[in-house]
Every structure is written in C-alpha cells, then in structure tokens.
Design a protein around this motif. Structure first.
Motif, PDB file in Angstrom:
ATOM      1  N   PHE A   1       0.849  -1.181   0.000  1.00 17.72           N
ATOM      2  CA  PHE A   1       0.000   0.000   0.000  1.00 17.72           C
ATOM      3  C   PHE A   1       0.894   1.242   0.000  1.00 17.72           C
ATOM      4  CE2 PHE A   1      -2.658  -3.289   1.825  1.00 17.72           C
ATOM      5  CZ  PHE A   1      -3.907  -3.048   1.260  1.00 17.72           C
ATOM      6  N   LEU A   2       0.704   2.112  -0.965  1.00 17.16           N
ATOM      7  CA  LEU A   2       1.422   3.385  -0.994  1.00 17.16           C
ATOM      8  C   LEU A   2       0.661   4.366  -0.106  1.00 17.16           C
ATOM      9  CD1 LEU A   2       3.709   5.127  -2.264  1.00 17.16           C
ATOM     10  CD2 LEU A   2       2.051   5.756  -4.042  1.00 17.16           C
ATOM     11  N   VAL A   3       1.252   4.731   1.025  1.00 14.69           N
ATOM     12  CA  VAL A   3       0.531   5.567   1.991  1.00 14.69           C
ATOM     13  C   VAL A   3       1.037   7.008   2.050  1.00 14.69           C
ATOM     14  CG1 VAL A   3      -0.267   3.653   3.399  1.00 14.69           C
ATOM     15  CG2 VAL A   3       1.963   4.636   3.877  1.00 14.69           C
ATOM     16  N   ARG A   4       2.206   7.274   1.514  1.00 13.83           N
ATOM     17  CA  ARG A   4       2.711   8.640   1.334  1.00 13.83           C
ATOM     18  C   ARG A   4       3.523   8.652   0.042  1.00 13.83           C
ATOM     19  NH1 ARG A   4      -0.095   9.155   5.104  1.00 13.83           N
ATOM     20  NH2 ARG A   4       0.156  10.400   7.010  1.00 13.83           N
ATOM     21  N   LEU A   5       3.460   9.781  -0.660  1.00 14.96           N
ATOM     22  CA  LEU A   5       4.257   9.908  -1.883  1.00 14.96           C
ATOM     23  C   LEU A   5       4.840  11.308  -1.954  1.00 14.96           C
ATOM     24  CD1 LEU A   5       5.323   8.920  -4.610  1.00 14.96           C
ATOM     25  CD2 LEU A   5       3.163   9.649  -5.640  1.00 14.96           C
ATOM     26  N   GLY A   6       6.152  11.381  -1.905  1.00 11.53           N
ATOM     27  CA  GLY A   6       6.841  12.651  -2.102  1.00 11.53           C
ATOM     28  C   GLY A   6       6.415  13.740  -1.143  1.00 11.53           C
ATOM     29  N   ASP A   7       6.155  13.386   0.118  1.00 14.48           N
ATOM     30  CA  ASP A   7       5.635  14.339   1.098  1.00 14.48           C
ATOM     31  C   ASP A   7       6.771  15.187   1.668  1.00 14.48           C
ATOM     32  OD1 ASP A   7       4.393  15.694   3.142  1.00 14.48           O
ATOM     33  OD2 ASP A   7       3.476  13.935   4.051  1.00 14.48           O
ATOM     34  N   THR A   8       6.700  16.496   1.438  1.00 16.92           N
ATOM     35  CA  THR A   8       7.674  17.419   2.023  1.00 16.92           C
ATOM     36  C   THR A   8       7.045  18.272   3.115  1.00 16.92           C
ATOM     37  OG1 THR A   8       7.207  19.172   0.427  1.00 16.92           O
ATOM     38  CG2 THR A   8       8.926  17.577  -0.161  1.00 16.92           C
ATOM     39  N   GLY A   9       5.712  18.259   3.197  1.00 13.57           N
ATOM     40  CA  GLY A   9       5.023  19.139   4.132  1.00 13.57           C
ATOM     41  C   GLY A   9       4.955  20.567   3.660  1.00 13.57           C
ATOM     42  N   ASP A  10       5.473  20.835   2.457  1.00 12.66           N
ATOM     43  CA  ASP A  10       5.506  22.198   1.920  1.00 12.66           C
ATOM     44  C   ASP A  10       4.555  22.292   0.741  1.00 12.66           C
ATOM     45  OD1 ASP A  10       6.077  24.703   0.962  1.00 12.66           O
ATOM     46  OD2 ASP A  10       8.045  24.168   0.150  1.00 12.66           O
ATOM     47  N   PHE A  11       3.358  22.805   0.989  1.00 13.81           N
ATOM     48  CA  PHE A  11       2.385  22.894  -0.090  1.00 13.81           C
ATOM     49  C   PHE A  11       2.624  24.105  -0.992  1.00 13.81           C
ATOM     50  CE2 PHE A  11       0.354  20.056   2.918  1.00 13.81           C
ATOM     51  CZ  PHE A  11      -0.066  19.043   2.075  1.00 13.81           C
ATOM     52  N   GLY A  12       3.560  24.962  -0.600  1.00 12.51           N
ATOM     53  CA  GLY A  12       3.935  26.062  -1.476  1.00 12.51           C
ATOM     54  C   GLY A  12       4.545  25.565  -2.772  1.00 12.51           C
TER      55      GLY A  12
END
Length: 228
Positions: A195-206
């Motif tokens: 299961f892919l549960v996170r992808l390329g998460d930086t926490g920076d939505f900017g």
C-alpha cells in the motif's frame, strides 16, 4: 510485513547546478539540503524506526546524519543496491546538454528500453532496488515484528522505480512519479499487496503553486532540485 519509509536525499550541489551527478564522488548537500536534513528528525518523530539503510553516496549519508544523532540507538546499514542509477558517461554532465541526446527521448517515454552508455539499464536499476527492499522487509519483520517500520535514504529514480513496483506499474510509467529532495514516501507491505501511503511528502504545499515549465513536461532525470 514492514513499512518502508523512503527518503530522497536533501538538495545537493549537483541539483542546484543542473548536473546529473550519478555516482560522481564529492557531491554534498547544499545549504538548503542541510536544512532539509536537519528537519527530518522532527518530521519522523512520531515513527518508531527499527533501523536505517542508506545508499553509499555522501549526500544520502549526510541526509541521515541528523536523524541518527537524534536517535542514538538507530543502527545504520549501507546497501549498494539502492545506490544511484549508474548513468555511465552521462554522469557529471549538464541536464540541459543531455536534453538534446537521442537517448533522452527513450529515457522519458520508454525507460524500460533505456541503457546508459558505459552505465546500467533502468530495468537493472529497478530490479536491484526491488530485490534490496524485499530482503530488508524480510529481515526487519524477522527481527522486529510484522508492524515494524524502517527508513531508507536513496535517490530520485530509485524511489520512483520502487513506487512503480509497489503500484504494479510498468517501468515505462515511472516518469509520471515525482519526488522532491528530502521528501518522504512510505510503502506498507503486506502478505498480499503493498500500500502506498505517502508519496513525495515534504510538508511544503507552497511547492504546488504554479511555476514555469521549462522542460516541456519532461521528467527530471535524477530527480531535480525541487521547488525554487
């Protein structure tokens, strides 16, 4: 089975110079990359980690240093199989220059047929990385239990190829995946499917703000430098 937390190394001096580093020695984190690495322990603070695995390249080891310092009991292993793709004669060259190479069209649209001159094929790259993850999953599960999580620091094309494998995607589609420097991708493996549960998460939505596309929709070979 285990949960794999994939971290792409922080932004490197080669990323900002627009160079395809490959396995060129001496490529380090730049100032922003070091700051990204320093923030990693806080981002993963809520996750118990059984162990850490790193590519042998300096930029990956530097990325994990703050995390290891924050968790003195976390043991680091190095695995050559999650090393950067061997780009052969392309290593150290400017990406803008490589864009004109006929092989780049194959890399973009038919990567399963791409083999770098003096280096390796993208199929071989994916195969060795997948083999490494399968073996580490078994080891972590045997030593730490079914619900254990571990962190693996590697490179953009390696992580993209592992995501493609987890999703059952053909390698020819992996250029549709993007992972920024020091992003976190998490795959939870079970007996029957991942299961892919996170992808390329930086926490920076900017980073999602509109920006000029200078590559005509081309994927960033090597992973790119991330948002400006």
């Amino acid at each position: 089975m285990a949960t794999l937390i994939l971290v792409r190394h922080g932004r490197s001096t080669a990323n900002t110079a627009g160079v395809l580093a490959g396995r060129t020695p001496g490529v380090t984190l730049d100032e922003r990359g070091a700051a990204q690495a320093a923030a990693l322990p806080g981002r993963l603070a809520g996750v118990p980690l059984a162990l850490a695995v790193s590519s042998p390249l300096q930029r990956c080891r530097e990325t994990l240093e703050p995390l290891l310092a924050a968790r003195p009991g976390l043991v680091l292993h190095t695995d050559e199989r999650i090393n950067e793709c061997d780009y052969g004669h392309w290593s150290g060259r400017k990406l803008a220059e490589l864009a004109d190479e006929p092989l780049m069209e194959v890399v973009q649209h038919h990567p399963s047929a791409a083999a770098f001159p003096g280096g390796e094929s993208m199929r071989a790259m994916q195969a060795r990385a997948v083999d490494a993850v399968r073996e580490w999953n078994e080891r972590v599960e045997a030593d730490h239990g079914d619900d254990a999580a571990y962190v693996m620091c590697s490179h953009g094309d390696i992580i993209k190829s592992l995501v493609a494998d987890a999703l059952g995607m053909h390698l020819d589609l992996f250029q549709r995946v993007h992972v920024d420097p020091c992003s976190v991708t998490a795959i939870r493996y079970t007996r029957t499917r991942p299961f892919l549960v996170r992808l390329g998460d930086t926490g920076d939505f900017g980073a999602l703000a509109p920006r000029e596309d200078t590559g005509g929709g081309a994927a960033e070979v090597g992973g790119g430098a991330g948002a400006p």
